[in-house]
Design an enzyme around this catalytic site. Sequence first.
Site, PDB file in Angstrom:
ATOM      1  N   SER A  51      41.832  45.602  31.701  1.00 30.18           N
ATOM      2  CA  SER A  51      42.206  46.876  32.327  1.00 30.18           C
ATOM      3  C   SER A  51      43.440  46.667  33.203  1.00 30.18           C
ATOM      4  CB  SER A  51      41.019  47.410  33.138  1.00 30.18           C
ATOM      5  OG  SER A  51      41.252  48.728  33.555  1.00 30.18           O
ATOM      6  N   ASN A  52      43.693  47.560  34.119  1.00 29.28           N
ATOM      7  CA  ASN A  52      44.843  47.423  35.025  1.00 29.28           C
ATOM      8  C   ASN A  52      44.474  47.998  36.394  1.00 29.28           C
ATOM      9  OD1 ASN A  52      45.597  50.341  35.091  1.00 29.28           O
ATOM     10  ND2 ASN A  52      45.829  49.963  32.891  1.00 29.28           N
ATOM     11  N   HIS A  53      45.430  48.023  37.317  1.00 29.69           N
ATOM     12  CA  HIS A  53      45.131  48.379  38.708  1.00 29.69           C
ATOM     13  C   HIS A  53      45.173  49.871  39.005  1.00 29.69           C
ATOM     14  CE1 HIS A  53      44.926  44.255  39.979  1.00 29.69           C
ATOM     15  NE2 HIS A  53      46.114  43.996  39.454  1.00 29.69           N
TER      16      HIS A  53
END
Length: 211
Positions: free
Chosen positions: A21-23
């Site tokens: 995923s990412n932030h």
Amino acid sequence: MRVLITAGPTREPIDPVRFISNHSSGKMGYALAKSAVAMGHDVILVSGPVTLSPPEQAELVRVQTAAEMTDAVLSRYDNADIIIMAAAVADYRPKDHLSQKLKKSDGDLTLVLERTTDILAELGTRKRADQCLVGFAAETENLRENAQGKLTRKNLDWIVANRVGQADRGFAADTNAATVISRRGDVIDLPLTRKTDLAREILKIIMSVAP
Ligand code: PMT
């Protein structure tokens, strides 16, 4: 206006307990949705997994993966007047999604990733003359140049370029700054401010200035 907004990250499963995923926190997309509702528009918010409360008057569609976001957006695209893609959609996902937990061993592990659909590029190929398509560009360098490239390649009306990788802006911060660029070459710099205020300014621009 019927406004379709995406927000948050996607999660691409590796196995039942791990994902890529990412932030993205969803703050920018949710701020846009709240502002659009406050301006009296009909809002559909397609959201990846975040912990924020959506505006009550918006229709919320929850998704996890890039594939789910693709389906959710494409199936609602024809009815939308304005589409704003603020989500941080994964560009790659694990090629194999394991049904059992991956066991560790002593050596290194190589994951094979495959491309996801570029939703925004797909929307660009289907865009009608009466629709306004707005992308975001998250950049760590060459902000304007890279955003301009995405605007042209994906057939957008507007692109909102923002820097990521700094604590006071981009991913997860409460504040952000952006450069809004139109198809015909208008460039509008919006200085660092709260995401709620930035969202209002972005909407005002795309709704009042011809792209
Ligand atoms: O959620 P926050 O924590 O508030 O952070 C806000 C933000 C930094 C995530 C937001 O402001 C932002 O920049 N969103 C876009 C993030 C991104 O994926 O940028 P990109 O430059 O990689 O992608 C360009 C555009 O293509 C984006 O509109 C993206 O939604 C879209 N895209 C990307 C990949 C993909 N497979 N499909 C897409 O539609």
